[in-house]
Design a protein around this motif. Structure first.
Motif, mmCIF file in Angstrom:
data_model
loop_
_atom_site.group_PDB
_atom_site.id
_atom_site.type_symbol
_atom_site.label_atom_id
_atom_site.label_comp_id
_atom_site.label_asym_id
_atom_site.label_seq_id
_atom_site.Cartn_x
_atom_site.Cartn_y
_atom_site.Cartn_z
ATOM 1 N N GLN A 90 0.825 -1.205 0.000
ATOM 2 C CA GLN A 90 0.000 0.000 0.000
ATOM 3 C C GLN A 90 0.862 1.260 0.000
ATOM 4 O O GLN A 90 0.578 2.220 -0.734
ATOM 5 C CB GLN A 90 -0.923 -0.009 1.224
ATOM 6 C CG GLN A 90 -1.995 -1.088 1.172
ATOM 7 C CD GLN A 90 -2.789 -1.191 2.462
ATOM 8 O OE1 GLN A 90 -2.321 -0.764 3.519
ATOM 9 N NE2 GLN A 90 -3.981 -1.760 2.386
ATOM 10 N N HIS A 91 1.923 1.251 0.786
ATOM 11 C CA HIS A 91 2.791 2.426 0.864
ATOM 12 C C HIS A 91 3.480 2.683 -0.469
ATOM 13 O O HIS A 91 3.541 3.835 -0.929
ATOM 14 C CB HIS A 91 3.837 2.234 1.964
ATOM 15 C CG HIS A 91 4.726 3.423 2.162
ATOM 16 N ND1 HIS A 91 4.289 4.585 2.756
ATOM 17 C CD2 HIS A 91 6.024 3.642 1.815
ATOM 18 C CE1 HIS A 91 5.266 5.478 2.774
ATOM 19 N NE2 HIS A 91 6.334 4.926 2.213
ATOM 20 N N LEU A 92 3.992 1.629 -1.094
ATOM 21 C CA LEU A 92 4.670 1.792 -2.379
ATOM 22 C C LEU A 92 3.710 2.289 -3.454
ATOM 23 O O LEU A 92 4.067 3.128 -4.292
ATOM 24 C CB LEU A 92 5.315 0.474 -2.807
ATOM 25 C CG LEU A 92 6.483 -0.001 -1.937
ATOM 26 C CD1 LEU A 92 6.939 -1.395 -2.371
ATOM 27 C CD2 LEU A 92 7.650 0.978 -1.986
ATOM 28 N N LEU A 93 2.486 1.796 -3.426
ATOM 29 C CA LEU A 93 1.479 2.264 -4.387
ATOM 30 C C LEU A 93 1.169 3.738 -4.166
ATOM 31 O O LEU A 93 0.998 4.500 -5.121
ATOM 32 C CB LEU A 93 0.209 1.421 -4.265
ATOM 33 C CG LEU A 93 0.308 -0.036 -4.753
ATOM 34 C CD1 LEU A 93 -0.956 -0.805 -4.412
ATOM 35 C CD2 LEU A 93 0.557 -0.097 -6.258
ATOM 36 N N HIS A 94 1.125 4.162 -2.913
ATOM 37 C CA HIS A 94 0.878 5.570 -2.604
ATOM 38 C C HIS A 94 2.030 6.446 -3.075
ATOM 39 O O HIS A 94 1.829 7.638 -3.366
ATOM 40 C CB HIS A 94 0.659 5.755 -1.099
ATOM 41 C CG HIS A 94 -0.647 5.221 -0.619
ATOM 42 N ND1 HIS A 94 -0.887 4.856 0.694
ATOM 43 C CD2 HIS A 94 -1.805 4.960 -1.288
ATOM 44 C CE1 HIS A 94 -2.128 4.419 0.812
ATOM 45 N NE2 HIS A 94 -2.705 4.457 -0.380
ATOM 46 N N LEU A 95 3.221 5.864 -3.176
ATOM 47 C CA LEU A 95 4.376 6.591 -3.699
ATOM 48 C C LEU A 95 4.358 6.660 -5.221
ATOM 49 O O LEU A 95 5.232 7.285 -5.830
ATOM 50 C CB LEU A 95 5.678 5.924 -3.234
ATOM 51 C CG LEU A 95 6.008 5.991 -1.739
ATOM 52 C CD1 LEU A 95 7.299 5.234 -1.454
ATOM 53 C CD2 LEU A 95 6.124 7.432 -1.264
#
Length: 215
Positions: free
Chosen positions: A46-51
């Motif tokens: 989720q964090h990488l997608l938000h990046l």
């Protein structure tokens, strides 16, 4: 072994990375059942997608509903399970996606095969692992938890069933878990929050330039 097959070359890894504006790699989570692998892996995805990065999580249980639904939990089946997922993760990484795998993967030799596969030259390539097809980064993340803590968590009551003999060859109880000897990242999940674990992993990736296209 298949015969009468020919490798069809496509874009080079560097070309694909440049077009997608990111580098592909595999982040390989390993650890006991209930160590927190899937929870951390999901939060990381989720964090990488938000990046703004393309990332995809391959989860041990989920994969057994489809690709590996014909495999059990014997030592040979576990080895084949990891071999298949390593090949799939490499395909994702080669497509310039960040592959995140969450598998117990209890045997060192199987994890070593997964790592070696990512370092191997592109099939059919005459230039080997150099030039436009450099080795794919492979980051092993050991989610380390004491067995007694994993048993206390036991969200699926698998340890409870294994102790009763209802599950055969269960890792940590009736089957071995061979701890990583030199993982890139070690997370003691009994002492580290999910958020802290994600920060640790992302920090490692950033320090080594794995989230950018710079060599």
């Amino acid at each position: 072994m298949a015969t009468n097959i020919t490798w069809h070359a496509s874009l080079s890894r560097r070309e694909r990375n440049a077009n997608r504006k990111q580098r592909g790699l595999t982040i390989w989570f390993t650890g006991l059942s209930a160590s927190g692998k899937s929870t951390i892996a999901t939060a990381l995805e989720q964090h990488l997608l938000h990046l703004g990065l393309a990332a995809y999580r391959l989860d041990g249980d989920n994969v057994r509903f489809g690709l590996n639904k014909d495999l059990g939990f014997s030592e040979s089946d576990r080895t084949e399970n990891i071999r298949r997922i390593a090949e799939v993760a490499k395909l994702f990484a080669d497509s310039s996606t960040i592959a995140i795998t969450s598998f117990i993967s209890p045997y060192r030799r199987d994890r070593a095969v997964a790592r070696e596969l990512h370092a191997a030259p592109v099939a059919g390539s005459e230039s080997g692992s150099q030039g436009d097809n450099p080795p794919l980064p492979f980051v092993e993340v050991w989610v380390d938890v004491p067995l007694e803590v994993a048993e206390q968590r036991d969200p699926k009551e698998l340890y409870k069933k294994a102790r009763k003999g209802e599950i055969r060859e269960f890792t940590g109880v009736s089957a071995p878990y061979e701890e990583p000897e030199d993982p890139e990242i070690r997370i003691k999940s009994a002492e580290t929050s999910v958020e802290e674990a994600v920060v640790l992993i992302v920090g490692y990736l950033q320090e080594r330039g794995l989230l950018s296209l710079e060599e």
